[in-house]
Scaffold this motif. Structure first.
Motif, PDB file in Angstrom:
ATOM      1  N   ALA A  48       0.820  -1.214   0.000  1.00  0.00           N
ATOM      2  CA  ALA A  48       0.000   0.000   0.000  1.00  0.00           C
ATOM      3  C   ALA A  48       0.854   1.264   0.000  1.00  0.00           C
ATOM      4  CB  ALA A  48      -0.934   0.014   1.215  1.00  0.00           C
ATOM      5  N   LEU A  49       2.097   1.150   0.435  1.00  0.00           N
ATOM      6  CA  LEU A  49       3.000   2.302   0.450  1.00  0.00           C
ATOM      7  C   LEU A  49       3.492   2.639  -0.955  1.00  0.00           C
ATOM      8  CD1 LEU A  49       4.448   4.246   2.429  1.00  0.00           C
ATOM      9  CD2 LEU A  49       6.314   2.602   2.491  1.00  0.00           C
ATOM     10  N   TRP A  50       3.720   1.640  -1.803  1.00  0.00           N
ATOM     11  CA  TRP A  50       4.311   1.838  -3.126  1.00  0.00           C
ATOM     12  C   TRP A  50       3.692   0.821  -4.089  1.00  0.00           C
ATOM     13  CZ3 TRP A  50       7.444   5.942  -3.798  1.00  0.00           C
ATOM     14  CH2 TRP A  50       8.241   6.012  -4.924  1.00  0.00           C
ATOM     15  N   PRO A  51       2.411   0.973  -4.507  1.00  0.00           N
ATOM     16  CA  PRO A  51       1.697  -0.099  -5.212  1.00  0.00           C
ATOM     17  C   PRO A  51       1.922  -0.204  -6.717  1.00  0.00           C
ATOM     18  CG  PRO A  51       0.220   1.706  -4.837  1.00  0.00           C
ATOM     19  CD  PRO A  51       1.525   2.072  -4.177  1.00  0.00           C
ATOM     20  N   PHE A  52       2.228   0.883  -7.382  1.00  0.00           N
ATOM     21  CA  PHE A  52       2.305   0.840  -8.838  1.00  0.00           C
ATOM     22  C   PHE A  52       3.555   0.092  -9.268  1.00  0.00           C
ATOM     23  CE2 PHE A  52      -0.366   4.484  -7.911  1.00  0.00           C
ATOM     24  CZ  PHE A  52      -1.446   4.217  -8.718  1.00  0.00           C
ATOM     25  N   GLY A  53       3.381  -0.833 -10.200  1.00  0.00           N
ATOM     26  CA  GLY A  53       4.478  -1.664 -10.664  1.00  0.00           C
ATOM     27  C   GLY A  53       4.530  -3.012  -9.963  1.00  0.00           C
ATOM     28  N   ARG A  54       3.604  -3.247  -9.055  1.00  0.00           N
ATOM     29  CA  ARG A  54       3.511  -4.538  -8.369  1.00  0.00           C
ATOM     30  C   ARG A  54       2.069  -5.020  -8.426  1.00  0.00           C
ATOM     31  NH1 ARG A  54       6.234  -4.181  -2.665  1.00  0.00           N
ATOM     32  NH2 ARG A  54       4.939  -2.352  -2.430  1.00  0.00           N
ATOM     33  N   THR A  55       1.882  -6.311  -8.261  1.00  0.00           N
ATOM     34  CA  THR A  55       0.542  -6.886  -8.302  1.00  0.00           C
ATOM     35  C   THR A  55       0.436  -8.042  -7.315  1.00  0.00           C
ATOM     36  OG1 THR A  55      -1.190  -7.670  -9.786  1.00  0.00           O
ATOM     37  CG2 THR A  55       1.033  -8.531 -10.164  1.00  0.00           C
ATOM     38  N   VAL A  56      -0.783  -8.477  -7.072  1.00  0.00           N
ATOM     39  CA  VAL A  56      -1.055  -9.553  -6.127  1.00  0.00           C
ATOM     40  C   VAL A  56      -1.385 -10.814  -6.919  1.00  0.00           C
ATOM     41  CG1 VAL A  56      -2.570 -10.323  -4.267  1.00  0.00           C
ATOM     42  CG2 VAL A  56      -1.933  -7.915  -4.437  1.00  0.00           C
ATOM     43  N   VAL A  57      -0.739 -11.921  -6.548  1.00  0.00           N
ATOM     44  CA  VAL A  57      -1.006 -13.221  -7.175  1.00  0.00           C
ATOM     45  C   VAL A  57      -1.264 -14.241  -6.073  1.00  0.00           C
ATOM     46  CG1 VAL A  57       0.356 -12.767  -9.248  1.00  0.00           C
ATOM     47  CG2 VAL A  57       1.446 -13.809  -7.269  1.00  0.00           C
ATOM     48  N   ASP A  58      -1.923 -15.336  -6.454  1.00  0.00           N
ATOM     49  CA  ASP A  58      -2.153 -16.421  -5.499  1.00  0.00           C
ATOM     50  C   ASP A  58      -0.855 -17.160  -5.230  1.00  0.00           C
ATOM     51  OD1 ASP A  58      -4.867 -15.922  -5.245  1.00  0.00           O
ATOM     52  OD2 ASP A  58      -5.373 -17.179  -6.967  1.00  0.00           O
ATOM     53  N   LYS A  59      -0.629 -17.498  -3.961  1.00  0.00           N
ATOM     54  CA  LYS A  59       0.543 -18.290  -3.585  1.00  0.00           C
ATOM     55  C   LYS A  59       0.273 -19.745  -3.914  1.00  0.00           C
ATOM     56  CE  LYS A  59       2.861 -16.231   0.282  1.00  0.00           C
ATOM     57  NZ  LYS A  59       3.038 -16.191   1.708  1.00  0.00           N
ATOM     58  N   PRO A  60       1.218 -20.400  -4.568  1.00  0.00           N
ATOM     59  CA  PRO A  60       1.019 -21.826  -4.811  1.00  0.00           C
ATOM     60  C   PRO A  60       1.079 -22.595  -3.493  1.00  0.00           C
ATOM     61  CG  PRO A  60       3.165 -21.115  -5.624  1.00  0.00           C
ATOM     62  CD  PRO A  60       2.449 -19.896  -5.122  1.00  0.00           C
ATOM     63  N   GLY A  61       0.198 -23.527  -3.325  1.00  0.00           N
ATOM     64  CA  GLY A  61       0.205 -24.344  -2.113  1.00  0.00           C
ATOM     65  C   GLY A  61      -0.585 -23.769  -0.957  1.00  0.00           C
ATOM     66  N   ILE A 120       2.846 -10.742  -3.245  1.00  0.00           N
ATOM     67  CA  ILE A 120       2.968  -9.470  -3.946  1.00  0.00           C
ATOM     68  C   ILE A 120       4.259  -9.523  -4.743  1.00  0.00           C
ATOM     69  CG2 ILE A 120       3.157  -6.981  -3.697  1.00  0.00           C
ATOM     70  CD1 ILE A 120       1.574  -7.453  -0.984  1.00  0.00           C
ATOM     71  N   VAL A 121       4.132  -9.395  -6.061  1.00  0.00           N
ATOM     72  CA  VAL A 121       5.280  -9.534  -6.957  1.00  0.00           C
ATOM     73  C   VAL A 121       5.328  -8.346  -7.913  1.00  0.00           C
ATOM     74  CG1 VAL A 121       5.259 -12.060  -6.835  1.00  0.00           C
ATOM     75  CG2 VAL A 121       3.981 -10.905  -8.623  1.00  0.00           C
ATOM     76  N   PRO A 122       6.500  -8.091  -8.505  1.00  0.00           N
ATOM     77  CA  PRO A 122       6.551  -7.077  -9.574  1.00  0.00           C
ATOM     78  C   PRO A 122       5.627  -7.473 -10.718  1.00  0.00           C
ATOM     79  CG  PRO A 122       8.760  -7.621  -8.826  1.00  0.00           C
ATOM     80  CD  PRO A 122       7.818  -8.591  -8.157  1.00  0.00           C
ATOM     81  N   THR A 123       5.062  -6.502 -11.378  1.00  0.00           N
ATOM     82  CA  THR A 123       4.078  -6.757 -12.421  1.00  0.00           C
ATOM     83  C   THR A 123       4.621  -7.684 -13.508  1.00  0.00           C
ATOM     84  OG1 THR A 123       3.144  -4.584 -11.993  1.00  0.00           O
ATOM     85  CG2 THR A 123       2.492  -5.643 -14.035  1.00  0.00           C
ATOM     86  N   GLY A 124       5.881  -7.579 -13.862  1.00  0.00           N
ATOM     87  CA  GLY A 124       6.466  -8.415 -14.894  1.00  0.00           C
ATOM     88  C   GLY A 124       6.564  -9.873 -14.510  1.00  0.00           C
ATOM     89  N   GLN A 125       6.552 -10.177 -13.212  1.00  0.00           N
ATOM     90  CA  GLN A 125       6.655 -11.561 -12.749  1.00  0.00           C
ATOM     91  C   GLN A 125       5.305 -12.180 -12.428  1.00  0.00           C
ATOM     92  OE1 GLN A 125       9.236 -11.641  -9.375  1.00  0.00           O
ATOM     93  NE2 GLN A 125      11.018 -10.978 -10.526  1.00  0.00           N
ATOM     94  N   ALA A 126       4.236 -11.477 -12.665  1.00  0.00           N
ATOM     95  CA  ALA A 126       2.920 -11.966 -12.272  1.00  0.00           C
ATOM     96  C   ALA A 126       2.519 -13.225 -13.023  1.00  0.00           C
ATOM     97  CB  ALA A 126       1.871 -10.873 -12.500  1.00  0.00           C
ATOM     98  N   TYR A 127       2.933 -13.360 -14.242  1.00  0.00           N
ATOM     99  CA  TYR A 127       2.514 -14.504 -15.050  1.00  0.00           C
ATOM    100  C   TYR A 127       3.686 -15.383 -15.458  1.00  0.00           C
ATOM    101  CZ  TYR A 127      -1.567 -11.601 -15.108  1.00  0.00           C
ATOM    102  OH  TYR A 127      -2.615 -10.839 -14.720  1.00  0.00           O
ATOM    103  N   GLY A 128       4.764 -15.311 -14.710  1.00  0.00           N
ATOM    104  CA  GLY A 128       5.925 -16.133 -14.989  1.00  0.00           C
ATOM    105  C   GLY A 128       6.951 -15.376 -15.814  1.00  0.00           C
ATOM    106  N   PRO A 129       8.102 -15.964 -16.011  1.00  0.00           N
ATOM    107  CA  PRO A 129       9.160 -15.276 -16.761  1.00  0.00           C
ATOM    108  C   PRO A 129       8.792 -15.152 -18.239  1.00  0.00           C
ATOM    109  CG  PRO A 129       9.828 -17.504 -16.215  1.00  0.00           C
ATOM    110  CD  PRO A 129       8.513 -17.251 -15.515  1.00  0.00           C
ATOM    111  N   VAL A 130       9.239 -14.082 -18.833  1.00  0.00           N
ATOM    112  CA  VAL A 130       9.016 -13.843 -20.249  1.00  0.00           C
ATOM    113  C   VAL A 130      10.121 -14.541 -21.022  1.00  0.00           C
ATOM    114  CG1 VAL A 130       8.839 -12.079 -22.042  1.00  0.00           C
ATOM    115  CG2 VAL A 130       7.910 -11.645 -19.763  1.00  0.00           C
ATOM    116  N   ARG A 131       9.747 -15.309 -22.027  1.00  0.00           N
ATOM    117  CA  ARG A 131      10.728 -16.049 -22.814  1.00  0.00           C
ATOM    118  C   ARG A 131      11.069 -15.254 -24.068  1.00  0.00           C
ATOM    119  NH1 ARG A 131       7.744 -21.812 -22.680  1.00  0.00           N
ATOM    120  NH2 ARG A 131       7.786 -22.073 -20.418  1.00  0.00           N
TER     121      ARG A 131
END
Length: 134
Positions: A48-61, A120-131
């Motif tokens: 909440a302090l610095w939200p832009f550029g990060r996103t929330v994803v479900d934790k595996p497990g 909470i991960v950087p937006t670029g890592q939300a859907y896995g690494p870019v190939r």
């Protein structure tokens, strides 16, 4: 652009929301049982302090323990923090410049209500690494 939005966010609402999460986290860390909830409050508070550029994803497990923890969180602190996001989001949406910040505040409501089992991960890592090449 992310940095500009984050700086404006920090001045207008981020710092105050962070203080709310910090207070909730400190109160929850008073007991040993509340420590996982307090740590979740600190994690979401930093988001909440610095939200832009990060996103929330479900934790595996994340499973039944996260569900039970989220129910307890909702009762103890979640609805207070979500109410803070609603009030701040409405206040920010009064001006045209504040509308993107108000929308960002509304996007923080789900994670403030149910933070366990989320990461909470950087937006670029939300859907896995870019190939490369695809």
């Amino acid at each position: 652009m992310k940095t500009v939005l984050n700086v404006i966010w920090l001045v207008l609402s981020g710092f105050w929301l962070f203080l709310g999460y910090l207070l909730a986290g400190l109160l929850l860390c008073v007991t040993i049982i509340g420590i996982p909830f307090g740590l979740a409050a600190f994690r979401v508070g930093l988001y909440a302090l610095w939200p832009f550029g990060r996103t929330v994803v479900d934790k595996p497990g994340a499973g039944a323990a996260s569900f039970v923890g989220n129910v307890l969180w909702l009762i103890l602190a979640g609805w207070w923090l979500a109410l803070g996001h609603i009030v701040t989001g409405i206040a920010l949406c009064v001006t045209i410049i504040g509308i993107p910040l108000g929308i960002a505040n509304f996007k923080l409501i789900p994670v403030s209500l149910l933070p366990l089992g989320k990461d909470i991960v950087p937006t670029g890592q939300a859907y896995g690494p870019v190939r490369a090449g695809f």
